[in-house]
Design a protein around this motif. Structure first.
Motif, PDB file in Angstrom:
ATOM      1  N   SER A 330       9.125  -1.285   2.709  1.00 29.54           N
ATOM      2  CA  SER A 330       8.396  -0.438   3.643  1.00 29.54           C
ATOM      3  C   SER A 330       8.341   0.572   4.549  1.00 29.54           C
ATOM      4  O   SER A 330       7.877   1.517   4.198  1.00 29.54           O
ATOM      5  N   LEU A 333       9.043   3.461   1.139  1.00 34.95           N
ATOM      6  CA  LEU A 333       8.209   3.378   0.769  1.00 34.95           C
ATOM      7  C   LEU A 333       7.412   4.390   1.619  1.00 34.95           C
ATOM      8  O   LEU A 333       6.549   5.374   1.178  1.00 34.95           O
ATOM      9  N   GLN A 351       2.658  -0.589  -2.838  1.00 34.64           N
ATOM     10  CA  GLN A 351       2.251  -0.820  -1.179  1.00 34.64           C
ATOM     11  C   GLN A 351       1.921  -2.058  -1.530  1.00 34.64           C
ATOM     12  O   GLN A 351       1.884  -3.078  -0.558  1.00 34.64           O
TER      13      GLN A 351
END
Length: 501
Positions: A330, A333, A351
């Motif tokens: 995460s 990302l 995601q």
């Protein structure tokens, strides 16, 4: 998936292999390399021979290994190659009649505990037909089954469509088919699983649904359709977030697969325990045979239980690793999103992996753990029950042994006492022997005579010996009578012990 009628051209196609291999062993410490830690560097040398690169890559593993041995720093992003200020290993392929001339580069990295390989092949300043893309994957040399990176890999194809007005998704599918047209029999096809936009251009994700990371084919087809894409791509700001994100993805899939293997092995051990529980209700009636049977189980079950506990520990560690890498995924990302073209890019498909797949992985591991933890408790209860039975049997055997020994002692003492009395009587007989020499006369009605002195002595001796021997026997039995607490288990006065078998 096949689109045999789709034709088109691609300008400057570039195929990059991102492969990830574990380099440090967690169980042995961060500085201890795993077996075949230099596997990726050896693969680079093998690819150099297959593609006939110039220069050859035979010396690359030795150079990287020497540099790694001298390196003592720990880093989340460590470049492993440097020569005259160059961090890349550049090469060209020898032109052959059935192959296109290619250039390439190798960029080796260490991402914390993982070796990461960027192996790139491209056809510079050339426009290729779609079906010529197989030259970038000559004889399927970049397939997962050929590279066999321990943590897995991802292939990224970046190319600019030329005079193509069709559907970009169909073009991406055709590109994947072309890349693997010479290697369809080596592994299952990869199918489209997601799509979005990166740096302003469409990107498509493919996967072949294999659980084993060494066979999992993950492909990204990135089509350069926006005038800003190539310019931003050449700045390479997106590169570090992307390779770290792909590394986290590979780790998560690898660790989940390892957790799956541990769960399967633990379930096999649990099945063995269930068999023992079933046999436990049919123990042998003979005490000696039962003891031998239970002692054999008590030898094997702790070993099985220890192995079972190790699998549980490993699954727990895998769960923690997935959670950690999901957070890192995460993070990277978000960093990748910071490099994206606002209001144009769409990274939802990336995601989705952490929001969908990772949560499913964690839920499945928790479910498996709840089942296996119950098995761990059953192992412990089984061992404790067997130990209890063996302890009770041992106490019974000890009590019986002591009772038999006491009985033997008592009988011996009684025998000694009786024999002593008999010997005393025999002494009396011997002392009466001289009376035999006196004249014998049988009694009659006319002349009733008292018995002969010898007969009288014998009769009196027998009566005396019998009386005193009987008294000695009664006294001995009274004296050597066992106490009541010698015939019961310790503690039986207050409680009783019973175990159902």
């Amino acid at each position: 998936m096949n689109n045999p009628e789709l034709t088109g051209k691609l300008a400057n196609p570039k195929l990059t292999l991102f492969a990830f291999n574990l380099c440090n062993n967690l169980a042995k410490g961060d500085k201890q390399p795993v077996d075949k830690a230099d596997h990726l560097w050896q693969k680079c040398a093998a690819l150099g021979h297959l593609l006939q690169t110039n220069p050859q890559l035979d010396s690359l593993p030795e150079k990287l290994n020497n540099r790694n041995s001298q390196n003592t720093q720990q880093s989340d992003y460590l470049e492993l190659y440097e020569s005259n200020g160059n961090r890349f290993v550049s090469f060209t392929t020898v032109s052959q009649p059935d192959q296109l001339p290619l250039t390439g580069g190798i960029y080796p990295l260490q991402l914390h505990d993982t070796y990461a390989l960027d192996f790139t092949l491209l056809s510079p300043n050339l426009t290729l037909e779609i079906n010529q893309l197989s030259n970038l994957n000559f004889q399927g040399c970049l397939l997962p089954c050929e590279i066999q990176a321990s943590l897995g890999q991802t292939l990224v194809l970046f190319a600019k469509p030329v005079d193509f007005a069709g559907n970009h998704q169909d073009l991406a599918v055709a590109c994947v088919d072309a890349l693997f047209q010479d290697s369809e029999l080596k592994q299952p096809k990869a199918y489209l699983i997601g799509e979005g936009k990166l740096l302003g251009s469409p990107i498509f994700e493919f996967d072949n649904s294999q659980e084993d990371p060494r066979l999992k084919c993950h492909i990204l087809v990135w089509l350069d359709t926006d005038e800003k894409t190539l310019e931003i791509e050449e700045l390479s700001n997106y590169y570090r977030p992307l390779i770290n994100l792909l590394c986290c993805r590979s780790k998560i899939l690898y660790v989940y697969y390892q957790a799956y293997l541990c769960n399967e092995e633990a379930r096999k051990l649990y099945s063995q325990l269930e068999e023992k529980v079933e046999e436990f209700s049919h123990l042998k009636s003979d005490r000696k045979e039962r003891l031998e049977q239970l002692e054999g189980w008590l030898t094997k079950l702790p070993q099985i239980g220890l192995t079972y506990a190790r699998y549980l520990r490993d699954i727990e560690l895998h769960q923690i690793t997935i959670e950690t890498n999901a957070k890192n995924y995460s993070y990277w990302l978000k960093k990748l999103g910071d490099c994206s073209v606002k209001e144009i890019d769409n990274l939802d498909f990336i995601q989705q992996f952490v929001k969908g797949s990772c949560k499913i992985f964690q839920q499945q591991i928790k479910l498996n753990m709840s089942y296996l933890i119950a098995g761990k408790e059953l192992f412990q209860q089984m061992i404790e029950t067997i130990q209890g039975i063996l302890e009770v049997d041992a106490q019974k055997q000890q009590v019986e042994s002591e009772k038999n020994e006491n009985d033997r002692d008592r009988n011996l003492q009684i025998t000694i006492a009786v024999v002593g009395v008999g010997i005393g009587v025999a002494g009396i007989v011997c002392s009466s022997y001289p009376l035999i020499e006196k004249p014998w006369a049988l009694p009659s009605f006319q002349h009733p005579l008292p018995p002969h002195p010898f007969i009288s002595a014998i009769i009196v001796s027998c009566l005396g010996g019998g009386i005193f021997g009987g008294l000695a026997l009664l006294a001995a039995r009274k004296l050597f009578k066992p106490s009541s607490n010698q015939t019961s288990l310790p503690g039986s006065e207050n409680q009783s012990t019973s175990i159902d078998v």
